[in-house]
Design an enzyme around this catalytic site. Sequence first.
Site, mmCIF file in Angstrom:
data_model
loop_
_atom_site.group_PDB
_atom_site.id
_atom_site.type_symbol
_atom_site.label_atom_id
_atom_site.label_comp_id
_atom_site.label_asym_id
_atom_site.label_seq_id
_atom_site.Cartn_x
_atom_site.Cartn_y
_atom_site.Cartn_z
ATOM 1 N N HIS A 8 11.868 16.306 -22.875
ATOM 2 C CA HIS A 8 11.424 17.589 -23.353
ATOM 3 C C HIS A 8 11.871 17.322 -24.949
ATOM 4 O O HIS A 8 10.718 17.897 -25.783
ATOM 5 C CB HIS A 8 11.980 18.733 -22.632
ATOM 6 N N GLU A 9 12.972 17.402 -25.219
ATOM 7 C CA GLU A 9 13.268 17.431 -26.584
ATOM 8 C C GLU A 9 12.708 16.185 -27.466
ATOM 9 O O GLU A 9 12.257 16.637 -28.739
ATOM 10 C CB GLU A 9 14.934 17.574 -26.735
ATOM 11 N N HIS B 143 9.038 17.146 -28.608
ATOM 12 C CA HIS B 143 9.187 17.889 -29.815
ATOM 13 C C HIS B 143 9.190 17.199 -31.029
ATOM 14 O O HIS B 143 8.778 17.889 -31.902
ATOM 15 C CB HIS B 143 10.374 19.054 -30.014
ATOM 16 N N GLU C 284 6.360 24.533 -27.050
ATOM 17 C CA GLU C 284 7.022 24.535 -25.781
ATOM 18 C C GLU C 284 6.012 24.036 -24.599
ATOM 19 O O GLU C 284 6.737 23.448 -23.542
ATOM 20 C CB GLU C 284 7.830 25.718 -25.703
#
Length: 941
Positions: free
Chosen positions: A598-599, A602, A621
Amino acid sequence: MEPDGDLDPDTDDLPLRANTSHILVRHYVLDLTVDFDRRVIGGSVVLFLEPGPGAAAVPEDGVRAGAEERVCDGDAGKSHAGPGCRFGDVDTMGDGTRNCGKAEVDVAAGASKGNEATTRNQEGLGETVMRSAGNISAGETDRSESQPLFGDRLQTGAEAAAEDARPSHTDASWESTSEGDFTLVLDCCDLTVTKVEELDITSVSAMSSLLEGPPRERPEVGPVSLSAALIQKLLAVPSGQWRHQHRLFRLCSRASRFQDGLSLRFHTDRWSLQVRKKGVATPQEFPRAIRVCYETKPTGGSVRWTKDQDNRVCVYTAGSPINNRALFPCQEPPVAMSTWQATIRAPSECVVLMSGEDQAVPIEDGQTRLLIWDYYVTMPMPASTFTLAVGHWRQATAELPAAVERGMTGRMDCGEAAKPGAGPGAENEAGLVSGPGSSTSEVVKVCTLQTGSKDQTTRSDSAFCYSCLEDEGHCVTDYSGMGDDSISCSHGDYPCRYTERSTWSQRVVPHRVFAPICLLQKAQMGVLSLLPRCLAAAHAILGVHPFPRLDILIVPAGFSSLGMASPHIIFLSQSVLHGGTPGSGESGRSLCGSRLCHEIAHSWFGLAIGARDWTEEWISEGFATYLEDIIWARAQQLSPQQTEEQSNLKALLRWRRLSDELQNSEEELQILRPNMENTGQVSESGSSVVKHALNPDKTFMQVHYLKGYFLLRFLASQVGEQPFIDFFRLFVKKYHGQLILSQDFLRMLLITFPDMARKGLTLSAIYIDWLDRPGIPKWLYERSAVWSQTRLVEEVKAEVVKWILLSQSKRKGRKRKRSEPKVNYKEVTSDQLVMLLELLLEEAELSATVLRILQSIYNLQKQDAEVRHRWCELVVKHGYSQAYADVEHFLVHDQAMGVYLYGELMVREDAEQQALAHRCLSLVQEEMDQSVRRVVEQMVL
């Protein structure tokens, strides 16, 4: 400027005051010292400015300031600033000029302790080190400070002292004496500003290289106009010469102030710093380089001073709603894209991690305890993405030495290390991990004052980890040829990795993992072992890594979320490290792996591509949540069938979470595009507000994660998952380095897949169904019914039936043998276990015996934080006091996830549970995030 006096920080919107339409910060040079004794960060920031796109439209009276709180004359600030005024006391340079940047070295390195000899040594060495770190020779620096490019002489020390003696302006004079003057407005909060100076760039001899033609043929211009012209030329230096440009930025940041008798005056209110120069009516005439001397406050909103899991003081920027305005005065609206470079001074035993493109090599002063770290970025990004962390962390390596492992034995639960009175400890362990922050890197020790080029020290990035994934059987397909080669970079000029063909095949960028000593082994076994696979999988899905390196930091327990991504650095909660029981394999690392993915996602969506309007959080997000499943499945090398099954199970879990959230939240907080047709619009000056940004209820909502994720799943279902992923690569290739709104993504998607329009999927239809109104679209209701019937979910339902039957048999009170009934419980994955516990939470009654067996069968207290959270909810709901220790451990060690457990403990009005809530709050309230603490205290107190 819009008034801010009626804003309630607990319920209203966040003001972005910077007048970015009138004037823009293009580059920041920070020179800061971290003072652990006083818990402040102090120094200076130099802003290089350029008139903005709306500069010509500035009203005659400029931009007016808001409510009066503190007004200081640029040179008399120390008479008003209160504590910390030492930063206003500046030394006289050798050429008679004054420089506030140099004074910061005094304060943090020794003046505060009253040691004059140490201070004098620090002054000289600090300047020497700065020259060495900036790759500047002593001769160049001396010329830049003492030789002007035109005939005017510099102000002498006596003249400067006389100017300081003039009376300061009063509060009333801020408005009455500046009619018609233009005001630079910067976002600023929780800072003590002591001085604002205009820099004389004409005193930097190296800048003459930017002037065209021989000196005799150059037109005669005044020093102010020449300074403005030089800055404009400096900002226009092509990206291929960025090293030379950064060197000139550094030299200019140390320039003397302008001695034209017209001081810069400034005013601070709750949300901003405002600066004026008398007689300057337009942004075009406003100074192009200003230096702000300031320091943070120990309780600043986004600068978190706390203790790590080894009970050592540390500080990091928290990424709270007010972002970086509590770290340095800046322009926070996303459109204010800028670059930066920073020099950070910290105690020698500390590690300084920051958003920066190269691994910083600390330079040590052999006579003091300070280390000096330099970072820089060349890709323009919003100031809110700047991230800093300073603490006593150590780098996790691929193989920890046996001595380190032995030293950690018995310390893997950091609860012991965090107890008051434990002391810093860990000296033995720290000694086993060499250097500040790296087990393989060295600190460059500087014990002499030579500053010539032959004394400069450089290092490679050998402390980074690289991985050869071919040896691990990972896919090595090169996707660099995929897509439309006619799509080229559309952003401004900067050294872009997408233009370098070599980066297309760099599947794993250099990376490091940092953690407190007591968590090093978990960081190694969890994060470091997964990171190369996750990076390679992200590259396979999205292409070129936007940033050339990555640091991961395991942040203190009080961190308010599971992770936060910034350029070149990711903060991870310690909660993702828990779990992984013996024999659990990949399932036990599911939370850590998916959060990492997930990170990492980004880097593309949220950083390389950002939202132009902060209310459209789903662009960051929602995309990262959608991509984490795809990247994590690839990192695990799942088959297409396994990938689909895992994805559908996660979708059902998220559907349940979203459905529950929407039933228990205000409708206005459920909208992904709350500004609707006004999205992206700002005032004439460029200022705006972020709707609901300071609403405490929104802080803990995940609607922009989950509803955004489901919108992307819906769109993928219309065009096919693989074509949709391929489209992501095209979109990234076109929009990297830029800010977007929802329509930019949706319009390109509709153009790429024209069949969508024939299905009735227009831009307005998507707005209506998904972005501009609360509630749940019809498609999501229909799909959730399908997800609930998939194989993995059916397996969970079968297990739930077994537990319900067991519970019913216990409630009937049948006589049974002492031995527990023999039931064959199926082994389940972490996600299945979360689903199982959620379904059991729907049962009105579960006996203590059933809860005990449940805990034993699945070893629940050793599972990952998502599983343990549901287990704690079960314990609280059914008053299972034998496991209250599990609840207490969760609330202390998993603070990012335990907020609503406090409410559940209090709502039952059970004395033992309420005492548990009070006890846990008392243990952690000092280290809790401020917004989290406010919410929890409202529940408990």
